[in-house]
Write a protein that holds these residues in place. Structure first.
Motif, PDB file in Angstrom:
ATOM      1  N   MET A   1       0.929  -1.221  -0.030  1.00 37.78           N
ATOM      2  CA  MET A   1       0.063   0.026   0.128  1.00 37.78           C
ATOM      3  C   MET A   1       0.881   1.362   0.064  1.00 37.78           C
ATOM      4  SD  MET A   1      -3.254   0.847   1.441  1.00 37.78           S
ATOM      5  CE  MET A   1      -4.096   2.637   1.848  1.00 37.78           C
ATOM      6  N   LYS A   2       1.940   1.112   0.851  1.00 32.58           N
ATOM      7  CA  LYS A   2       2.862   2.436   0.838  1.00 32.58           C
ATOM      8  C   LYS A   2       3.327   2.842  -0.413  1.00 32.58           C
ATOM      9  CE  LYS A   2       5.250   3.567   5.099  1.00 32.58           C
ATOM     10  NZ  LYS A   2       6.363   2.979   5.853  1.00 32.58           N
ATOM     11  N   THR A   3       3.764   1.738  -1.402  1.00 31.20           N
ATOM     12  CA  THR A   3       4.566   1.977  -2.515  1.00 31.20           C
ATOM     13  C   THR A   3       3.416   2.526  -3.509  1.00 31.20           C
ATOM     14  OG1 THR A   3       4.011  -0.503  -3.229  1.00 31.20           O
ATOM     15  CG2 THR A   3       6.329   0.321  -2.394  1.00 31.20           C
ATOM     16  N   THR A   4       2.233   2.142  -3.376  1.00 25.52           N
ATOM     17  CA  THR A   4       1.202   2.735  -4.232  1.00 25.52           C
ATOM     18  C   THR A   4       1.028   4.243  -3.998  1.00 25.52           C
ATOM     19  OG1 THR A   4      -0.176   0.699  -3.575  1.00 25.52           O
ATOM     20  CG2 THR A   4      -0.945   2.133  -5.422  1.00 25.52           C
TER      21      THR A   4
ATOM     22  N   VAL B   1       3.051   6.465  -2.749  1.00 23.82           N
ATOM     23  CA  VAL B   1       4.052   7.050  -3.227  1.00 23.82           C
ATOM     24  C   VAL B   1       4.103   7.299  -4.780  1.00 23.82           C
ATOM     25  CG1 VAL B   1       6.702   6.670  -3.360  1.00 23.82           C
ATOM     26  CG2 VAL B   1       5.541   6.337  -1.162  1.00 23.82           C
ATOM     27  N   ASN B   2       3.921   6.303  -5.357  1.00 25.42           N
ATOM     28  CA  ASN B   2       4.021   6.110  -6.889  1.00 25.42           C
ATOM     29  C   ASN B   2       2.903   7.157  -7.400  1.00 25.42           C
ATOM     30  OD1 ASN B   2       5.921   4.299  -6.994  1.00 25.42           O
ATOM     31  ND2 ASN B   2       4.596   2.487  -7.376  1.00 25.42           N
ATOM     32  N   ILE B   3       1.588   7.138  -6.784  1.00 25.97           N
ATOM     33  CA  ILE B   3       0.777   8.155  -6.946  1.00 25.97           C
ATOM     34  C   ILE B   3       1.062   9.467  -6.702  1.00 25.97           C
ATOM     35  CG2 ILE B   3      -1.858   8.759  -6.601  1.00 25.97           C
ATOM     36  CD1 ILE B   3      -2.540   5.877  -6.081  1.00 25.97           C
ATOM     37  N   THR B   4       1.516   9.877  -5.694  1.00 24.58           N
ATOM     38  CA  THR B   4       2.283  10.925  -5.389  1.00 24.58           C
ATOM     39  C   THR B   4       3.308  11.440  -6.640  1.00 24.58           C
ATOM     40  OG1 THR B   4       1.942  10.653  -3.101  1.00 24.58           O
ATOM     41  CG2 THR B   4       3.303  12.420  -3.591  1.00 24.58           C
ATOM     42  N   ARG B   5       4.199  10.619  -6.879  1.00 23.37           N
ATOM     43  CA  ARG B   5       5.210  10.756  -7.795  1.00 23.37           C
ATOM     44  C   ARG B   5       4.708  10.964  -9.204  1.00 23.37           C
ATOM     45  NH1 ARG B   5       9.502   6.293  -6.290  1.00 23.37           N
ATOM     46  NH2 ARG B   5      10.330   7.326  -4.511  1.00 23.37           N
ATOM     47  N   LEU B   6       3.568  10.337  -9.450  1.00 26.38           N
ATOM     48  CA  LEU B   6       2.950  10.347 -10.844  1.00 26.38           C
ATOM     49  C   LEU B   6       2.234  11.903 -10.930  1.00 26.38           C
ATOM     50  CD1 LEU B   6       2.264   9.350 -13.598  1.00 26.38           C
ATOM     51  CD2 LEU B   6       0.119   8.396 -12.665  1.00 26.38           C
ATOM     52  N   GLY B   7       1.539  12.446  -9.602  1.00 30.84           N
ATOM     53  CA  GLY B   7       0.857  13.571  -9.649  1.00 30.84           C
ATOM     54  C   GLY B   7       2.004  14.627  -9.782  1.00 30.84           C
ATOM     55  N   VAL B   8       2.939  14.804  -9.196  1.00 32.61           N
ATOM     56  CA  VAL B   8       3.940  15.778  -9.027  1.00 32.61           C
ATOM     57  C   VAL B   8       4.550  15.821 -10.372  1.00 32.61           C
ATOM     58  CG1 VAL B   8       6.131  16.572  -8.450  1.00 32.61           C
ATOM     59  CG2 VAL B   8       4.602  15.561  -6.585  1.00 32.61           C
ATOM     60  N   LEU B   9       4.954  14.715 -11.189  1.00 36.87           N
ATOM     61  CA  LEU B   9       5.628  14.648 -12.561  1.00 36.87           C
ATOM     62  C   LEU B   9       4.383  15.383 -13.427  1.00 36.87           C
ATOM     63  CD1 LEU B   9       7.664  13.772 -14.134  1.00 36.87           C
ATOM     64  CD2 LEU B   9       6.506  11.792 -14.569  1.00 36.87           C
ATOM     65  N   SER B  10       3.197  15.135 -13.320  1.00 35.49           N
ATOM     66  CA  SER B  10       2.320  15.558 -14.250  1.00 35.49           C
ATOM     67  C   SER B  10       2.169  17.105 -14.102  1.00 35.49           C
ATOM     68  CB  SER B  10       0.774  14.851 -13.878  1.00 35.49           C
ATOM     69  OG  SER B  10       0.879  13.624 -14.179  1.00 35.49           O
ATOM     70  N   LEU B  11       2.092  17.520 -12.851  1.00 36.03           N
ATOM     71  CA  LEU B  11       1.989  18.988 -12.653  1.00 36.03           C
ATOM     72  C   LEU B  11       3.351  19.616 -13.136  1.00 36.03           C
ATOM     73  CD1 LEU B  11       0.656  21.195 -11.164  1.00 36.03           C
ATOM     74  CD2 LEU B  11       1.802  20.743  -9.106  1.00 36.03           C
ATOM     75  N   LEU B  12       4.330  19.174 -12.932  1.00 38.37           N
ATOM     76  CA  LEU B  12       5.447  19.681 -13.483  1.00 38.37           C
ATOM     77  C   LEU B  12       5.353  19.747 -15.244  1.00 38.37           C
ATOM     78  CD1 LEU B  12       8.321  18.390 -11.394  1.00 38.37           C
ATOM     79  CD2 LEU B  12       7.687  20.694 -11.403  1.00 38.37           C
ATOM     80  N   MET B  13       4.950  18.732 -15.758  1.00 42.34           N
ATOM     81  CA  MET B  13       4.837  18.822 -17.410  1.00 42.34           C
ATOM     82  C   MET B  13       3.801  19.793 -17.643  1.00 42.34           C
ATOM     83  SD  MET B  13       6.772  16.417 -18.467  1.00 42.34           S
ATOM     84  CE  MET B  13       6.183  15.996 -20.062  1.00 42.34           C
ATOM     85  N   VAL B  14       2.747  19.816 -17.137  1.00 38.72           N
ATOM     86  CA  VAL B  14       1.855  21.017 -17.539  1.00 38.72           C
ATOM     87  C   VAL B  14       2.172  22.337 -17.299  1.00 38.72           C
ATOM     88  CG1 VAL B  14      -0.320  21.996 -16.701  1.00 38.72           C
ATOM     89  CG2 VAL B  14      -0.246  19.572 -16.879  1.00 38.72           C
ATOM     90  N   LEU B  15       3.079  22.671 -16.332  1.00 35.63           N
ATOM     91  CA  LEU B  15       3.806  23.950 -15.940  1.00 35.63           C
ATOM     92  C   LEU B  15       4.841  24.178 -17.055  1.00 35.63           C
ATOM     93  CD1 LEU B  15       4.193  23.861 -12.086  1.00 35.63           C
ATOM     94  CD2 LEU B  15       2.651  25.233 -13.609  1.00 35.63           C
TER      95      LEU B  15
END
Length: 124
Positions: free
Chosen positions: A1-4, A6-20
């Motif tokens: 559960m912990k890794t999921t 963390v992965n979702i958080t990383r994916l969210g941050v990465l998506s936000l950076l791409m949009v910016l």
């Protein structure tokens, strides 16, 4: 559960950076309005606008376009050296030349247009 999580958080941050990043790139490419036009194109565009707004005849349009070209060329040269005094004198010379080309009624309408543009620029 912990890794999921963390992965979702990383994916969210990465998506936000791409949009910016995409947004910043597209904004930088937009540039200033009319920045890609040559002095001749800017002079022609301004002459057409004044012809429409002031009701110029063909002779006046040609004279205004020549005056615009002279002013645009002088301003471009002054812009490269960042000489504000030269830019201001080019504008003043342009207005003096317009006084000889336009009728008194057309020139007063031109002055009103410039005043409105200045007021509008201060607000926005």
């Amino acid at each position: 559960m912990k890794t999921t999580v963390v992965n979702i958080t990383r994916l969210g941050v990465l998506s936000l950076l791409m949009v910016l990043l995409v947004n910043a790139t597209s904004y930088a490419q937009r540039g200033r309005r009319g920045n890609n036009l040559t002095a001749e194109q800017r002079a022609e565009k301004a002459a057409k606008r004044l012809t429409k707004k002031l009701g110029l005849n063909a002779d006046q349009t040609a004279q205004v376009q020549a005056a615009n070209l002279k002013m645009q060329t002088a301003k471009d040269a002054a812009r490269t050296t960042r000489d504000r005094a030269a830019m201001k004198s080019a504008s003043e010379a342009y207005r003096t030349e317009l006084k000889t080309i336009l009728t008194s009624e057309q020139y007063s309408k031109f002055e009103q247009m410039k005043k409105r543009k200045k007021r509008k620029g201060r607000r926005g």
